[in-house]
Structures are given as C-alpha cells and as structure tokens.
Design a protein around this motif. Sequence first.
Motif, PDB file in Angstrom:
ATOM      1  N   SER A  87       1.088  -1.218   0.212  1.00 31.49           N
ATOM      2  CA  SER A  87       0.146  -0.093  -0.038  1.00 31.49           C
ATOM      3  C   SER A  87       0.869   1.169  -0.096  1.00 31.49           C
ATOM      4  N   ALA A  95      -0.823   1.120   4.796  1.00 24.85           N
ATOM      5  CA  ALA A  95      -1.743   0.204   5.647  1.00 24.85           C
ATOM      6  C   ALA A  95      -1.002  -1.388   5.298  1.00 24.85           C
ATOM      7  N   LYS A  96      -1.446  -1.954   6.495  1.00 25.49           N
ATOM      8  CA  LYS A  96      -0.734  -3.494   6.557  1.00 25.49           C
ATOM      9  C   LYS A  96      -1.776  -4.381   6.220  1.00 25.49           C
ATOM     10  N   ASP A 142      -7.660  -5.081   4.223  1.00 27.06           N
ATOM     11  CA  ASP A 142      -6.699  -4.268   3.616  1.00 27.06           C
ATOM     12  C   ASP A 142      -5.771  -3.282   4.756  1.00 27.06           C
ATOM     13  N   SER A 143      -6.090  -3.352   6.035  1.00 22.47           N
ATOM     14  CA  SER A 143      -5.556  -2.670   7.090  1.00 22.47           C
ATOM     15  C   SER A 143      -5.694  -3.236   8.257  1.00 22.47           C
ATOM     16  N   LYS A 144      -4.904  -2.973   9.249  1.00 17.18           N
ATOM     17  CA  LYS A 144      -5.165  -3.270  10.839  1.00 17.18           C
ATOM     18  C   LYS A 144      -6.397  -2.486  11.246  1.00 17.18           C
TER      19      LYS A 144
END
Length: 105
Positions: A9, A13-14, A24-26
């Motif tokens: 990303s 974003a992780k 897609d994100s934490k």
Amino acid sequence: MRHNLRPKSKYGAKPTVVDGIRFDSKKEANYYLQLKARVKAGEVLTFLRQVPFHLPGKTKYAVDFLEFHADGSVHFVDVKGMITPTYKIKKRQVEELYPVTIEEV
C-alpha cells in the motif's frame, strides 16, 4: 525471492488476517473485531463485508461494512486511514445514486 499477491500500500496500510479473512489494514481488521463484539452484546444484529455498489462506466465501489443495528437502523461504514480524491468521488457518486450515507471511521 518473495512475491506478494498485492502490491504494498502506498499509504502504509498493513494487510491483516483475522478469522481467515484478509483485511486491507489493521484498522479495518480491528473494526471487524469491534463489530463482532457489538453483535455479541446485542447492539448490532448482523453485518456484511465488502458490499458492492455499481456506478456508471462499469465502475464498482464496495463499502467495507453494512451494519444492521438492533434499533432498526442500517449503517454503511468505510474504514479509512487516508481519504483519497478517488474515494471522495466514488463516495459522492454512491450517495447521489443510492439512498445511502456512507460513514467514515
């Protein structure tokens, strides 16, 4: 050499996996866990993920969560770390074409 299925990303974003679901994100994964707790508490009856809206030009926009609350209300929620110009355009199109308001968290 390691190959990722999706590129990294550009906004940092992780991707995170919870309950076998890739988010897609934490932040989105954490919101999902909060929703599960709200279902257990009876505040939210149920929810759906990645609900699509079809837009002109064969474009599609998916809202992160569609929530059905115990009080009878329905909420369309997008979990955003960064609000991009593309997101703003698609959100406006969805809200103009459909009788919904997208909430950002």
